[in-house]
Design a protein around this motif. Structure first.
Motif, PDB file in Angstrom:
ATOM      1  N   SER A  66      38.372  37.597  36.663  1.00  0.00           N
ATOM      2  CA  SER A  66      39.586  36.970  36.144  1.00  0.00           C
ATOM      3  C   SER A  66      40.812  37.472  36.906  1.00  0.00           C
ATOM      4  O   SER A  66      41.716  36.684  37.249  1.00  0.00           O
ATOM      5  CB  SER A  66      39.728  37.270  34.650  1.00  0.00           C
ATOM      6  OG  SER A  66      40.940  36.762  34.141  1.00  0.00           O
ATOM      7  N   TRP A  67      40.861  38.773  37.170  1.00  0.00           N
ATOM      8  CA  TRP A  67      41.980  39.360  37.902  1.00  0.00           C
ATOM      9  C   TRP A  67      42.034  38.816  39.328  1.00  0.00           C
ATOM     10  O   TRP A  67      43.103  38.450  39.832  1.00  0.00           O
ATOM     11  CB  TRP A  67      41.850  40.880  37.906  1.00  0.00           C
ATOM     12  CG  TRP A  67      42.939  41.591  38.637  1.00  0.00           C
ATOM     13  CD1 TRP A  67      44.278  41.612  38.332  1.00  0.00           C
ATOM     14  CD2 TRP A  67      42.796  42.390  39.820  1.00  0.00           C
ATOM     15  NE1 TRP A  67      44.969  42.373  39.237  1.00  0.00           N
ATOM     16  CE2 TRP A  67      44.091  42.869  40.158  1.00  0.00           C
ATOM     17  CE3 TRP A  67      41.705  42.759  40.600  1.00  0.00           C
ATOM     18  CZ2 TRP A  67      44.310  43.689  41.272  1.00  0.00           C
ATOM     19  CZ3 TRP A  67      41.918  43.587  41.696  1.00  0.00           C
ATOM     20  CH2 TRP A  67      43.207  44.042  42.020  1.00  0.00           C
ATOM     21  N   SER A  82      43.293  35.238  39.403  1.00  0.00           N
ATOM     22  CA  SER A  82      44.745  35.120  39.221  1.00  0.00           C
ATOM     23  C   SER A  82      45.496  35.310  40.534  1.00  0.00           C
ATOM     24  O   SER A  82      46.657  34.903  40.662  1.00  0.00           O
ATOM     25  CB  SER A  82      45.234  36.149  38.188  1.00  0.00           C
ATOM     26  OG  SER A  82      45.147  37.472  38.707  1.00  0.00           O
ATOM     27  N   GLY A 102      48.116  46.646  41.092  1.00  0.00           N
ATOM     28  CA  GLY A 102      47.490  45.998  39.935  1.00  0.00           C
ATOM     29  C   GLY A 102      46.356  46.780  39.318  1.00  0.00           C
ATOM     30  O   GLY A 102      45.775  46.335  38.322  1.00  0.00           O
ATOM     31  N   LEU A 161      42.848  48.232  36.075  1.00  0.00           N
ATOM     32  CA  LEU A 161      42.977  47.089  35.180  1.00  0.00           C
ATOM     33  C   LEU A 161      43.034  47.577  33.732  1.00  0.00           C
ATOM     34  O   LEU A 161      42.254  48.440  33.333  1.00  0.00           O
ATOM     35  CB  LEU A 161      41.781  46.150  35.339  1.00  0.00           C
ATOM     36  CG  LEU A 161      41.644  45.408  36.678  1.00  0.00           C
ATOM     37  CD1 LEU A 161      40.392  44.548  36.664  1.00  0.00           C
ATOM     38  CD2 LEU A 161      42.868  44.555  36.956  1.00  0.00           C
TER      39      LEU A 161
END
Length: 319
Positions: A210-211, A214, A263, A266
């Motif tokens: 998912s990361w 994105s 980032g 997580l």
């Protein structure tokens, strides 16, 4: 259809067949012969007047009518199990059984807490079922445990989930890797690296994908390994990079390096989960009241969530 023809034993046999998907496995679990189980199933089918089971790829699964009967049997037998537990508690204090379904990463944190819980409540029998997310999700759907611990809880109106602990996901590399101590790197800089990933459905893999999505990124070189321990060892051996729970890494002794990327780590959590459509047992309520203070006492404050103290209020609003 006369409910007087039903018995607890018929419902227990049917539950075992649904949960195992096999007459032979159900017979072994119940210490019965296969013909006995088959006869009990025929009685139940004759009573319902509709097929209760279907064969799919060699496994028995409930029909539409059978699924409704399974839910009803879970409710009926669960209610009487609660009653039995209530009677036991009235006679001998806090006693009974408590079944927990937890994902594999949580095995690094929960057992020491459960050991203390057992010392404080010695008459409660603990049953711990550990598996990957797909296995624990199946147990949740079949209502096989009282409480569940997920890092990516299921969705739906029947789900009651609250954050329990922080579970950050970190990127690791073998010692001496070129990216160690490099600042300002992004995931795109590692596009040529091999990544060691868990099986499809794993919460860690779901969060990583998912990361990446994105950012418009997709891993080009991957190797699937269905064990956190094996992934740690493989990274330490130089087989590739991996994203793993910080708790998993803390439990290991292998020499690995944490990479500093934009980032990361997580943000993730473990969630305590129960079913809204099933009344919590007294032993489950006891554990829910026990957890906040014990987590605060035994774990680094950095792992704790800000709303931990509200856990009993969220699960036990009438208490």
């Amino acid at each position: 259809m006369n409910v007087r023809h039903l018995s607890f034993r018929l419902l227990q046999v049917y539950q075992a067949v649904v949960q195992t998907g096999s007459i032979s496995q159900a017979a072994r679990q119940l210490h019965l012969t296969q013909p006995t189980v088959s006869i009990q199933l025929k009685k139940l089918t004759d009573w319902a007047g509709e097929p209760l089971l279907e064969s799919q790829h060699g496994t028995l699964v409930p029909s539409r009518v059978g699924a409704e009967l399974y839910r009803a049997s879970q409710d009926v037998l669960g209610r009487f199990a609660d009653f039995s537990q209530f009677v036991q508690s009235a006679r001998a204090g806090n006693s009974g059984s408590l079944s927990l379904g937890i994902v594999t990463t949580a095995k690094y944190i929960l057992p020491p807490l459960l050991a203390e819980f057992s010392r404080q409540f010695p008459h409660i029998e603990l049953i711990l079922n550990i598996g990957n997310r797909a296995q624990i999700l199946s147990r949740f759907e079949q209502q096989q445990d009282d409480l569940f611990l997920f890092s990516h809880p299921p969705a739906g109106n029947q789900v009651l989930a609250r954050r329990l602990l922080k579970n950050p996901l970190q990127l690791i590399a073998p010692p001496g890797h070129w990216a160690v101590d490099k600042s300002g790197l992004g995931m795109a800089d590692l596009k040529d690296e091999r990544f060691l990933i868990r099986e499809p459905g794993s919460a860690t893999r779901m969060m990583l994908e998912s990361w990446l999505s994105s950012q418009g990124l997709v891993l080009q070189k991957t190797m699937q390994i269905e064990s956190n321990e094996a992934i740690r060892l493989s990274v330490a051996s130089g087989l590739g990079l991996a994203v793993l729970s910080a708790h998993t890494l803390k439990a290991g002794t292998e020499p690995v390096e944490q990479l500093q990327l934009k980032g990361l780590p997580l943000e993730s959590h473990w969630y305590l989960v129960a079913r809204r459509d099933r009344r919590l047992s007294a032993t489950a309520a006891q554990l829910i009241r026990f957890l906040p203070a014990q987590l605060a006492q035994h774990l680094d404050p950095a792992w704790l969530v800000s709303d931990l103290a509200r856990l009993p209020d969220d699960f036990l609003p009438d208490n």
